[in-house]
Write a protein that holds these residues in place. Structure first.
Motif, PDB file in Angstrom:
ATOM      1  N   VAL A   1      -4.778   4.651  -2.778  1.00 47.82           N
ATOM      2  CA  VAL A   1      -4.712   4.383  -1.330  1.00 47.82           C
ATOM      3  C   VAL A   1      -3.309   3.915  -0.965  1.00 47.82           C
ATOM      4  CG1 VAL A   1      -5.497   2.843   0.515  1.00 47.82           C
ATOM      5  CG2 VAL A   1      -7.168   3.918  -1.006  1.00 47.82           C
TER       6      VAL A   1
ATOM      7  N   CYS B   1      -0.669   7.017  -1.614  1.00 48.63           N
ATOM      8  CA  CYS B   1      -0.861   8.223  -0.790  1.00 48.63           C
ATOM      9  C   CYS B   1      -0.736   7.931   0.698  1.00 48.63           C
ATOM     10  CB  CYS B   1      -2.197   8.879  -1.118  1.00 48.63           C
ATOM     11  SG  CYS B   1      -2.261   9.481  -2.812  1.00 48.63           S
ATOM     12  N   SER B   2      -1.234   6.776   1.149  1.00 52.49           N
ATOM     13  CA  SER B   2      -1.053   6.442   2.563  1.00 52.49           C
ATOM     14  C   SER B   2       0.411   6.110   2.850  1.00 52.49           C
ATOM     15  CB  SER B   2      -1.981   5.294   2.970  1.00 52.49           C
ATOM     16  OG  SER B   2      -1.717   4.123   2.235  1.00 52.49           O
TER      17      SER B   2
ATOM     18  N   GLY C   1      -4.220  11.208   2.487  1.00 53.60           N
ATOM     19  CA  GLY C   1      -3.525  10.106   3.144  1.00 53.60           C
ATOM     20  C   GLY C   1      -3.044  10.542   4.517  1.00 53.60           C
TER      21      GLY C   1
ATOM     22  N   CYS D   1      -6.780   6.422   4.247  1.00 52.36           N
ATOM     23  CA  CYS D   1      -6.881   7.271   3.077  1.00 52.36           C
ATOM     24  C   CYS D   1      -8.356   7.447   2.726  1.00 52.36           C
ATOM     25  CB  CYS D   1      -6.136   6.622   1.919  1.00 52.36           C
ATOM     26  SG  CYS D   1      -6.057   7.613   0.422  1.00 52.36           S
TER      27      CYS D   1
END
Length: 150
Positions: A65, A68-69, A104, A118
């Motif tokens: 999380v 990717c975010s 994301g 995400c």
């Protein structure tokens, strides 16, 4: 140069420079889609990613999380921020050997704060984990060559 190529370059750079935790957790993730404010990765859960129940460890989920975010925010703003808040809901487990998709999104980016989300899904599209991430946006810019994106 495509936007996906630019995000691939950012991910490669991040794996090399962000330290062991990111390098280890993202080493077997593949970028499958990228556009401004949106990234999608696929990853097969490995034994080293698991908890005592043989499913993806929650710490890996939180790391995915976070990374990717953050990449989704950078893909939209060219700025790398500092986490101020992260909330994660663990909905369903992902057994070792299963393929997961990590999506994301940069939901909103302002001068000082960025809000992202995400989702982690299994191969059937079931929600496994949902995360929300807030970052303080510093002034440091990352040169992604945004002017050259087609």
């Amino acid at each position: 140069m495509s936007h996906k190529s630019l995000v691939e370059a950012l991910v490669k750079h991040s794996k090399a420079t962000l330290g062991g935790f990111t390098k280890k957790n993202m080493s077997h993730a593949q970028l499958v889609e990228a556009s401004p404010g949106l990234v999608k990765f696929k990853l097969t859960v490995q034994e080293s990613d698991s908890n005592i129940y043989g499913t993806m460890h929650g710490g890996l989920g939180a790391s995915l999380v976070d990374f990717c975010s953050s990449v989704a925010i950078v893909s939209k703003t060219s700025r790398w921020g500092i986490s101020t808040d992260m909330h994660i809901s663990y909905v369903k487990g992902a057994p070792v050997g299963s393929e997961i998709t990590i999506i994301g999104r940069c939901d909103k980016a302002g001068k000082t704060l960025a809000f992202s989300s995400c989702d982690i899904l299994n191969s059937k599209g079931d929600l496994l984990l949902k995360g929300q991430h807030t970052k303080f946006m510093g002034t440091e810019l990352i040169d992604l060559g945004m002017d050259s994106v087609e």
